[in-house]
Write an enzyme that holds these catalytic residues in place. Structure first.
Site, PDB file in Angstrom:
ATOM      1  N   ARG A  24     -33.181 -10.546   3.618  1.00 52.95           N
ATOM      2  CA  ARG A  24     -32.475  -9.502   2.813  1.00 52.95           C
ATOM      3  C   ARG A  24     -32.581  -9.675   1.187  1.00 52.95           C
ATOM      4  NH1 ARG A  24     -31.037 -11.672  -2.711  1.00 52.95           N
ATOM      5  NH2 ARG A  24     -31.019 -13.616  -2.023  1.00 52.95           N
ATOM      6  N   ASP A  25     -33.708 -11.134   0.347  1.00 47.83           N
ATOM      7  CA  ASP A  25     -33.967 -10.717  -1.035  1.00 47.83           C
ATOM      8  C   ASP A  25     -35.942 -10.527  -0.400  1.00 47.83           C
ATOM      9  OD1 ASP A  25     -34.854 -12.357  -3.473  1.00 47.83           O
ATOM     10  OD2 ASP A  25     -34.590 -13.729  -3.162  1.00 47.83           O
ATOM     11  N   HIS A 216     -33.841 -22.550  -4.233  1.00 53.30           N
ATOM     12  CA  HIS A 216     -34.090 -20.964  -3.961  1.00 53.30           C
ATOM     13  C   HIS A 216     -35.530 -20.911  -5.127  1.00 53.30           C
ATOM     14  CE1 HIS A 216     -32.924 -16.848  -2.805  1.00 53.30           C
ATOM     15  NE2 HIS A 216     -33.779 -17.059  -4.025  1.00 53.30           N
ATOM     16  N   HIS A 218     -38.987 -19.161  -6.328  1.00 59.70           N
ATOM     17  CA  HIS A 218     -39.705 -17.699  -6.354  1.00 59.70           C
ATOM     18  C   HIS A 218     -41.136 -17.937  -6.569  1.00 59.70           C
ATOM     19  CE1 HIS A 218     -36.930 -14.096  -5.368  1.00 59.70           C
ATOM     20  NE2 HIS A 218     -36.440 -15.014  -5.506  1.00 59.70           N
ATOM     21  N   CYS A 249     -36.845  -9.372  -7.250  1.00 59.69           N
ATOM     22  CA  CYS A 249     -34.926  -8.924  -7.670  1.00 59.69           C
ATOM     23  C   CYS A 249     -35.350  -7.600  -8.269  1.00 59.69           C
ATOM     24  CB  CYS A 249     -34.763 -10.117  -8.025  1.00 59.69           C
ATOM     25  SG  CYS A 249     -32.922  -9.121  -8.934  1.00 59.69           S
ATOM     26  N   ASN A 258     -40.884 -14.894  -2.488  1.00 59.64           N
ATOM     27  CA  ASN A 258     -40.067 -16.469  -2.528  1.00 59.64           C
ATOM     28  C   ASN A 258     -41.036 -17.369  -1.799  1.00 59.64           C
ATOM     29  OD1 ASN A 258     -37.345 -14.196  -1.820  1.00 59.64           O
ATOM     30  ND2 ASN A 258     -36.672 -16.310  -2.218  1.00 59.64           N
TER      31      ASN A 258
HETATM   32  P1  HMG Z   1     -20.229  -2.051 -10.788  1.00 59.31           P
HETATM   33  O1  HMG Z   1     -21.050  -0.275 -11.694  1.00 59.31           O
HETATM   34  O2  HMG Z   1     -19.919  -2.748 -12.806  1.00 59.31           O
HETATM   35  O3  HMG Z   1     -18.824  -1.513 -10.627  1.00 59.31           O
HETATM   36  O4  HMG Z   1     -21.270  -2.277 -10.799  1.00 59.31           O
HETATM   37  P2  HMG Z   1     -17.267  -1.517 -10.053  1.00 59.31           P
HETATM   38  O5  HMG Z   1     -16.568  -2.537 -10.502  1.00 59.31           O
HETATM   39  O6  HMG Z   1     -17.673  -0.616 -12.139  1.00 59.31           O
HETATM   40  O7  HMG Z   1     -16.799  -0.077  -9.384  1.00 59.31           O
HETATM   41  C1  HMG Z   1     -17.609   1.070 -10.102  1.00 59.31           C
HETATM   42  C2  HMG Z   1     -17.803   1.596  -8.185  1.00 59.31           C
HETATM   43  O8  HMG Z   1     -18.361   1.075  -7.006  1.00 59.31           O
HETATM   44  C3  HMG Z   1     -16.590   2.057  -7.403  1.00 59.31           C
HETATM   45  O9  HMG Z   1     -16.301   2.901  -6.577  1.00 59.31           O
HETATM   46  C4  HMG Z   1     -16.213   0.767  -6.814  1.00 59.31           C
HETATM   47  O10 HMG Z   1     -15.332   0.939  -5.295  1.00 59.31           O
HETATM   48  C5  HMG Z   1     -18.099   0.743  -6.013  1.00 59.31           C
HETATM   49  P3  HMG Z   1     -15.201   4.087  -7.475  1.00 59.31           P
HETATM   50  O11 HMG Z   1     -13.940   3.478  -7.502  1.00 59.31           O
HETATM   51  O12 HMG Z   1     -15.831   4.882  -8.702  1.00 59.31           O
HETATM   52  O13 HMG Z   1     -15.234   4.978  -6.379  1.00 59.31           O
HETATM   53  N1  HMG Z   1     -18.063  -0.373  -5.750  1.00 59.31           N
HETATM   54  C6  HMG Z   1     -18.535  -0.977  -4.657  1.00 59.31           C
HETATM   55  N2  HMG Z   1     -19.116  -0.319  -3.294  1.00 59.31           N
HETATM   56  C7  HMG Z   1     -19.377  -0.779  -2.446  1.00 59.31           C
HETATM   57  N3  HMG Z   1     -19.475  -1.843  -2.325  1.00 59.31           N
HETATM   58  C8  HMG Z   1     -19.340  -2.683  -3.007  1.00 59.31           C
HETATM   59  C9  HMG Z   1     -19.072  -2.067  -4.749  1.00 59.31           C
HETATM   60  N4  HMG Z   1     -18.321  -3.112  -5.919  1.00 59.31           N
HETATM   61  C10 HMG Z   1     -18.100  -1.491  -6.169  1.00 59.31           C
HETATM   62  N5  HMG Z   1     -19.855  -3.947  -2.891  1.00 59.31           N
HETATM   63  C11 HMG Z   1     -21.460  -4.319  -8.819  1.00 59.31           C
HETATM   64  C12 HMG Z   1     -20.978  -4.178 -10.203  1.00 59.31           C
HETATM   65  C13 HMG Z   1     -20.672  -5.637  -8.996  1.00 59.31           C
HETATM   66  C14 HMG Z   1     -20.992  -3.880  -7.953  1.00 59.31           C
HETATM   67  C15 HMG Z   1     -23.544  -4.002  -8.869  1.00 59.31           C
HETATM   68  O14 HMG Z   1     -23.815  -4.803  -9.881  1.00 59.31           O
HETATM   69  C16 HMG Z   1     -23.696  -4.600  -7.905  1.00 59.31           C
HETATM   70  O15 HMG Z   1     -23.482  -4.060  -6.764  1.00 59.31           O
HETATM   71  N6  HMG Z   1     -25.225  -5.693  -7.832  1.00 59.31           N
HETATM   72  C17 HMG Z   1     -26.026  -5.893  -7.290  1.00 59.31           C
HETATM   73  C18 HMG Z   1     -27.014  -6.367  -7.591  1.00 59.31           C
HETATM   74  C19 HMG Z   1     -27.599  -7.400  -6.386  1.00 59.31           C
HETATM   75  O16 HMG Z   1     -27.708  -6.545  -5.142  1.00 59.31           O
HETATM   76  N7  HMG Z   1     -28.919  -7.436  -6.648  1.00 59.31           N
HETATM   77  C20 HMG Z   1     -30.046  -8.583  -6.326  1.00 59.31           C
HETATM   78  C21 HMG Z   1     -28.746  -9.447  -5.573  1.00 59.31           C
HETATM   79  S1  HMG Z   1     -29.370 -10.686  -6.303  1.00 59.31           S
HETATM   80  C22 HMG Z   1     -31.086 -12.142  -6.289  1.00 59.31           C
HETATM   81  O17 HMG Z   1     -31.658 -11.755  -5.949  1.00 59.31           O
HETATM   82  C23 HMG Z   1     -30.837 -13.187  -6.842  1.00 59.31           C
HETATM   83  C24 HMG Z   1     -31.127 -14.056  -5.664  1.00 59.31           C
HETATM   84  O18 HMG Z   1     -31.814 -13.914  -4.385  1.00 59.31           O
HETATM   85  C25 HMG Z   1     -31.061 -16.322  -6.178  1.00 59.31           C
HETATM   86  C26 HMG Z   1     -32.264 -16.021  -7.379  1.00 59.31           C
HETATM   87  O19 HMG Z   1     -33.662 -15.393  -7.002  1.00 59.31           O
HETATM   88  O20 HMG Z   1     -32.020 -16.169  -8.531  1.00 59.31           O
HETATM   89  C27 HMG Z   1     -29.591 -14.044  -5.595  1.00 59.31           C
HETATM   90 MG    MG Z   2     -34.543 -14.212  -4.854  1.00 60.08          MG
END
Ligand code: HMG
Ligand code: MG
Length: 310
Positions: A24-25, A216, A218, A249, A258
């Site tokens: 995933r990450d 966690h 990096h 990320c 990581n």
């Molecule tokens: P948004 O643009 O604000 O979405 O994104 P929304 O809530 O306004 O919805 C817009 C449209 O997207 C809607 O469709 C929703 O249904 C659809 P419409 O009605 O317009 O046709 N939608 C989705 N479709 C599929 N799957 C979904 C989904 N949600 C909404 N789940 C949102 C907000 C949260 C969705 C977006 O910002 C997002 O997906 N962000 C994810 C970013 C991400 O994955 N980053 C990496 C992971 S975090 C990380 O790596 C850190 C970690 O490792 C820890 C560390 O290292 O610190 C965990």
């Molecule tokens: Mg991470």
């Protein structure tokens, strides 16, 4: 293949659970698309190497993380493996997708800082918490285990140093929401061991015990292993790591790979701390994955073990 000599340190735990995040990450930040079957084979090989918790993919918006847009194709290929397979869900839409495929564990992911909450979730910190609350409640009602990630716990690329109280507030909010495990993310790898100890102590004082915490790290500044050792000495026994040191990320450019699972297992094997992981099989998996990605693993242990001739 050589393995480290084992010398126990009685101040450290006897067993550590590794939460493997490579699929995933690790893969969410790959520049080139990785075929779904390669991802599935990666997860199968990680399970065969003895990892018992393998984060499989994310049910986030496919436009936000195109590298994991194949979650619907991937998850059914691995879901029957006899391991824990948590998946990331940012909201109820993501939870619905995960539930439809039979996921048994999910993770929501908050930010300690406003800048990263905006960049990663298009929300303020509190708006993101409001998005997670019904997601976590419904997941628990459906019988799922729920992990809460907290990013930017030690530093933020836009805001700099992150006050410990800010991290404690958001971690508490996730804990109170019902997340059974809280993973403290050093998203950009700036933490040092004293800072890790201070944050863990502050969280304990706020009522979040080490038994509910995971770390966690990096490895941007080469501190991930030292920081992990500081967390183990404190009493944490769940450590996130990524096979081969893959990772990053897409919404924080300064996030690098990581902590490599092999580097972690080398240290834990040397300390006589059980993980259940076979370092030889794991290294072979990361060498195989590096071939798939067309570049060598950044893990020092993978390099040392795979280049060793005598
Ligand atoms: P948004 O643009 O604000 O979405 O994104 P929304 O809530 O306004 O919805 C817009 C449209 O997207 C809607 O469709 C929703 O249904 C659809 P419409 O009605 O317009 O046709 N939608 C989705 N479709 C599929 N799957 C979904 C989904 N949600 C909404 N789940 C949102 C907000 C949260 C969705 C977006 O910002 C997002 O997906 N962000 C994810 C970013 C991400 O994955 N980053 C990496 C992971 S975090 C990380 O790596 C850190 C970690 O490792 C820890 C560390 O290292 O610190 C965990
Ligand atoms: Mg991470």
């Amino acid at each position: 293949m050589s393995l480290p000599m084992t010398v126990r340190d009685p101040a450290l735990p006897g067993r550590v659970r590794i939460h493997e995040v490579g699929a995933r990450d690790g893969l969410q930040n790959e520049k080139t698309a990785v075929p779904t079957e390669v991802k599935a084979e990666f997860v199968r090989r990680l399970a065969a190497a003895g990892l018992t918790t393998i984060e499989a993919t994310s049910f986030v918006h496919p436009k936000w993380v195109p590298q994991l847009a194949d979650a619907e194709e991937l998850f059914p290929r691995v879901r029957d493996l006899p391991v824990r397979l948590p998946v990331l869900v940012p909201n109820e839409r993501g939870l619905d997708r995960a539930l439809a495929l039979g996921a048994r564990e999910v993770a929501v992911f908050a930010s300690a800082t406003e800048s990263f909450a905006k960049a990663n979730l298009n929300r303020t910190v509190d708006e993101a918490l409001a998005m997670f609350a019904p997601t976590v409640t419904r997941a628990i009602e459906a019988g799922l285990k729920v992990r809460g990630y907290l990013s930017m716990c030690f530093g933020d690329p836009w805001e700099g140093a992150v006050p410990v109280e800010q991290v404690v507030r958001v971690t508490k909010a996730l804990a109170d929401m019902g997340c059974d495990e809280l993973s403290l993310g050093d998203t950009i790898g700036v933490a040092t061991p004293g800072h890790v100890g201070a944050l863990l102590t502050a969280l304990n004082e706020a009522g979040v015990p080490d038994s509910r915490l995971a770390v966690h790290f990096h490895d941007t500044y080469g501190q991930a292993l030292s920081n992990t050792l500081a967390a183990l000495r404190h009493g944490v026994t769940t450590v996130d790591a990524s096979a081969g040191g893959l990772g990053g990320c897409p919404y924080a450019k300064s996030a690098t790979g990581n902590l490599a699972t092999e580097d972690l297992v080398w240290m834990l094997d040397g300390l006589g701390i059980e993980t259940g992981v076979d370092l030889t099989a794991l290294t072979a998996t990361s060498v195989w994955m590096a071939d798939q990605l067309g570049r060598p693993s950044p893990s020092r242990t993978v390099r040392a073990l795979s280049h060793k001739e005598s």
